[in-house]
Enzyme design. Structure first.
Site, PDB file in Angstrom:
ATOM      1  N   VAL A  12       0.837  -1.212   0.000  1.00 35.78           N
ATOM      2  CA  VAL A  12       0.000   0.000   0.000  1.00 35.78           C
ATOM      3  C   VAL A  12       0.870   1.259   0.000  1.00 35.78           C
ATOM      4  CG1 VAL A  12      -1.837   1.254   1.206  1.00 35.78           C
ATOM      5  CG2 VAL A  12      -1.816  -1.254   1.226  1.00 35.78           C
ATOM      6  N   ARG A  43      11.778   0.805   7.629  1.00 38.80           N
ATOM      7  CA  ARG A  43      12.679   0.092   8.542  1.00 38.80           C
ATOM      8  C   ARG A  43      14.005  -0.199   7.851  1.00 38.80           C
ATOM      9  NH1 ARG A  43       8.249  -3.024  11.619  1.00 38.80           N
ATOM     10  NH2 ARG A  43       7.804  -3.879   9.582  1.00 38.80           N
ATOM     11  N   LYS A  99      -7.090  -2.085   8.571  1.00 37.32           N
ATOM     12  CA  LYS A  99      -8.391  -2.545   9.059  1.00 37.32           C
ATOM     13  C   LYS A  99      -8.334  -3.064  10.490  1.00 37.32           C
ATOM     14  CE  LYS A  99      -6.163  -5.061   6.039  1.00 37.32           C
ATOM     15  NZ  LYS A  99      -6.306  -5.988   4.961  1.00 37.32           N
ATOM     16  N   VAL A 126     -11.512  -0.954   3.957  1.00 30.64           N
ATOM     17  CA  VAL A 126     -12.615  -1.857   3.602  1.00 30.64           C
ATOM     18  C   VAL A 126     -12.835  -1.813   2.095  1.00 30.64           C
ATOM     19  CG1 VAL A 126     -15.060  -2.401   3.926  1.00 30.64           C
ATOM     20  CG2 VAL A 126     -13.750  -1.415   5.815  1.00 30.64           C
ATOM     21  N   GLY A 128     -10.784  -2.223  -0.471  1.00 28.96           N
ATOM     22  CA  GLY A 128      -9.735  -1.738  -1.381  1.00 28.96           C
ATOM     23  C   GLY A 128     -10.165  -0.457  -2.074  1.00 28.96           C
ATOM     24  N   GLY A 181       0.344  -9.459  -4.210  1.00 28.49           N
ATOM     25  CA  GLY A 181       0.258  -8.455  -3.134  1.00 28.49           C
ATOM     26  C   GLY A 181      -1.125  -8.347  -2.523  1.00 28.49           C
ATOM     27  N   LYS A 199     -13.396  -6.086   8.592  1.00 25.91           N
ATOM     28  CA  LYS A 199     -14.042  -5.165   7.649  1.00 25.91           C
ATOM     29  C   LYS A 199     -15.554  -5.086   7.882  1.00 25.91           C
ATOM     30  CE  LYS A 199     -10.368  -5.841   4.259  1.00 25.91           C
ATOM     31  NZ  LYS A 199      -9.903  -6.700   3.155  1.00 25.91           N
TER      32      LYS A 199
HETATM   33  N1  HSE Z   1      -5.564  -9.261   2.377  1.00 27.74           N
HETATM   34  C1  HSE Z   1      -6.594  -8.321   2.045  1.00 27.74           C
HETATM   35  C2  HSE Z   1      -7.483  -8.926   0.981  1.00 27.74           C
HETATM   36  C3  HSE Z   1      -5.961  -7.050   1.546  1.00 27.74           C
HETATM   37  O1  HSE Z   1      -7.080  -9.931   0.399  1.00 27.74           O
HETATM   38  O2  HSE Z   1      -8.580  -8.423   0.750  1.00 27.74           O
HETATM   39  C4  HSE Z   1      -6.923  -5.919   1.380  1.00 27.74           C
HETATM   40  O3  HSE Z   1      -7.485  -5.530   2.592  1.00 27.74           O
END
Ligand code: HSE
Length: 395
Positions: A12, A43, A99, A126, A128, A181, A199
């Site tokens: 993100v 980091r 979230k 919530v 995406g 990702g 969510k």
């Molecule tokens: N791991 C979450 C998903 C990422 O697959 O929806 C988005 O919140």
């Protein structure tokens, strides 16, 4: 000039940096201000052409009065909660995609933001890219909402789609979701329904105005989904989807996360791959649905950057918070009547006699059927003595 500090440079964070850079002139046009990335808290180093913005100590951001908006894209509670609290205390607006943080601490952070006259925004937490939080906050003021339900986890929807439509193994589908990702750092948060639960709790908080903690919600993930049930439902135009559902049950609210048998061809049944969809049932507007990419770098960054624009243009706290958890507010899912999909090792006629009004989908050595509305507790009693192969709630 509106200076942004970004916490985290993962899926993100890196997407947000890219969108801020690529859309700089568009953001100036829509907000009337130059919106620029000043710091990225990391980091360790990454090979990018804005390395000079990297900082390693949050206090640099905290103590820079020129930073107006902090974007938290680290995930998890620690140290995100500490950093977000400190940023708000310094009068900086916060935008987060986290979230877990919002589901646990969103109410208190909203209150703090309001007290400080700034914003705490979390559209990306919530759905995406899907602007469902804006929609339920902004567009339903003339409605009472009865229910909200959705496919809220891209990873599990991707896995289910690949397994069902392409015969891919669970492990391979999960690996692909990780490579794209979509998956959480610990993918059991996806697979076991924990992410969906966070969510649906956030949506419940906003819509029904009482905080719902994830630990108070009955959650089941996708590990128990059998291909036999998927195939039976498919023959009847249905499918299996991991849903988060919050539905009014009298004065109470039923909240649950589980794999559901989805019988109709509505938006939820048609939502495949990484896509998410959320269906809201209201009195005046009727039923409406929101659909789009639920995970991934740029779709999530799209929601983050839109929130940044809102912070710039809001001129003060844009939204009200919600109340604390209310004793007795949550209904016991097993006390709420609903239809169930059953697959049982028994003769169809015997089951028909026991389950009046049931619709048989498949009969043979096993019978699969959809019951009439029944409470989970009563269902359990009726099924005792039967060899039960699968039970799914019906959407
Ligand atoms: N791991 C979450 C998903 C990422 O697959 O929806 C988005 O919140």
């Amino acid at each position: 000039m509106i200076n942004i500090a970004l916490l985290g440079h993962g899926v993100v964070g890196s997407g947000t940096a890219a969108v801020l850079n690529e859309k700089a002139s568009q953001l100036k046009r829509v907000t009337g201000q130059d919106v620029a990335l000043k710091y990225v808290l990391v980091r360790h180093d990454y090979d990018v052409d804005y390395k000079e913005k990297f900082v390693y100590d949050f206090s640099v951001i905290e103590n820079d009065e020129d930073v107006r908006i902090v974007v938290e894209a680290m995930g998890g509670i620690n140290p995100a909660l500490d950093y977000v609290t400190r940023a708000l205390n310094k009068g900086k607006s916060v935008v987060t995609s986290n979230k877990e943080l919002v589901a646990q601490h969103g109410r208190r952070l909203m209150e703090l933001a309001k007290e400080k006259g700034v914003n705490f925004m979390f559209e990306a937490a919530v759905g995406g890219a899907v602007p469902v939080i804006h929609a339920v906050r902004n567009c339903l003021k003339a409605n009472s909402v009865y229910a909200v339900a959705g496919i809220l986890n891209g990873t599990t929807n991707y896995i289910l789609t690949k397994m069902i439509d392409e015969g891919m193994s669970f492990d391979r589908a999960l690996k692909q979701a990780q490579e794209l990702g979509y998956a959480e750092a610990d993918p059991s948060a996806d697979v076991d329904g924990i992410d969906t639960c966070r969510k649906i709790c956030i949506l419940s908080d906003i819509i029904f105005k009482n905080h719902v903690y994830p630990e108070d919600v009955a959650v089941e993930g996708i590990r128990s989904v059998h291909i036999e049930d998927v195939n039976i439902l498919k023959k009847h135009g249905g499918c299996v989807k991991l849903l988060g559902v919050a539905r009014k049950a009298g004065e109470k609210l039923m909240v649950t996360v589980a794999p559901f048998a989805v019988l109709d061809k509505g938006v939820i049944g048609a939502t495949d791959d990484v896509f998410n969809s959320v269906q809201v049932e209201t009195d005046n507007a009727g039923t409406m649905a929101f659909y789009g990419r639920g995970a991934g770098s740029l779709p999530t960054a799209s929601a983050v950057v839109n929130d940044i624009c809102e912070c710039v243009t809001a001129g003060g706290p844009a939204y009200e918070g919600w109340n604390g958890p209310k004793e007795g507010f949550l209904a016991d899912v097993r006390q709420v009547p609903m239809r169930y999909y059953l697959r049982v090792e028994a003769d169809a006629d015997k089951l028909r006699a026991d389950f009046e009004g049931a619709q048989v989908l498949h009969s043979g050595s096993e019978t699969a059927m959809i019951t009439a509305d029944i409470c989970g507790r009563e269902l359990e009693e009726k099924l005792s003595g039967y060899s039960v192969k699968a039970v799914l709630k019906v959407f």
